[in-house]
Design a protein around this motif. Structure first.
Motif: not given
Length: 256
Positions: A96-102
């Motif tokens: 699972x990947x969690x991408x934080x918004x810039x």
């Protein structure tokens, strides 16, 4: 001799990636790149990106190492690794990947904008105002007087008129005399800063040029009257035009 036939079960490995934002919401259009690593060297690369799902499936091989990168425009990438060395049975590997918004980029600094002013064109300073019935230079006025000082240093042959105006309160002759004192007050401030007295003329206009509705007999708040208690300047001689930062000054036509 007896002949034995041995069948070996094929090991099937599937990597399933799921992608989320930092609020744990499914995130589509994420690009997943699976890279095979061979003895520290980069091997085969595979990638997928779909706008309609947040999950992808990749077949893997046994006895391999993989690097998986998840990326999306406007987000910080996320990375993980998978090692299939020693796996002896088929299985599904979930990552699972969690991408934080810039964060949004900082606002751009507005470009410096300059305007040209010509001879006899009245130039109103933003902050040279006065208290009621007083000719004292207020602290807020000093930055604008500094602008005049800097301009006179930049244009050494510049000669200006400092024109002071009152509001409509009080008698006309008194307002004329008060405005002259105010203009002289601004002139003295500049003289103390080293500007030659021959380069500055002070003139009081009294209440002859009101900028808003607050003329004689009109009831107004003090802030409205104060808008008319101001000092302006204009070129009398020297350069025919000068350039001034628009943020500091307000341009007016001579008919206003």
């Amino acid at each position: 001799d007896d002949i034995w036939i041995v069948s070996k079960e094929k090991i099937v490995l599937d990597l399933i990636t799921t992608n989320y934002n930092d609020k744990k919401q499914p995130l589509d259009s994420v690009k997943i790149v699976v890279t095979e690593i061979l003895d520290g060297e980069i091997g085969e690369k595979r990638s997928r990106m779909r706008p309609d799902t947040n999950a992808y499936t990749f077949p893997l091989l046994v006895e391999k190492s993989y690097k998986i990168i998840a990326s999306r425009n406007g987000f910080i990438s996320d990375t993980t690794t998978v090692n299939t060395v020693g796996i002896t049975a088929s299985q599904v590997i979930n990552k699972s990947f969690t991408l934080k918004q810039l964060p949004p980029p900082p606002p751009k600094e507005p470009e410096e904008v300059y305007e040209e002013y010509s001879v006899n064109e009245a130039i109103r300073l933003n902050n040279i105002y006065y208290d009621f019935d007083d000719d004292k230079i207020l602290e807020d006025a000093e930055p604008d007087l500094e602008v005049i000082k800097e301009l006179m240093s930049e244009y050494p042959d510049l000669v200006i008129e400092l024109g002071s105006h009152t509001d409509s309160q009080g008698a006309g002759p008194y307002n004329k005399e008060l405005s002259q004192r105010r203009a002289e007050s601004a002139r003295k401030w500049l003289l103390k800063k080293g500007i030659s007295k021959e380069r500055i003329q002070a003139k009081g206009y009294g209440e002859s040029v009101i900028l808003n509705q607050c003329t004689n007999g009109v009831k107004c708040e003090d802030d409205e009257h104060r808008f008319n208690r101001r000092t302006e300047f204009k070129i009398i001689s020297g350069p025919t035009t000068i350039r001034i930062n628009k943020k500091r000054l307000i341009k007016r036509s001579s008919g206003e």
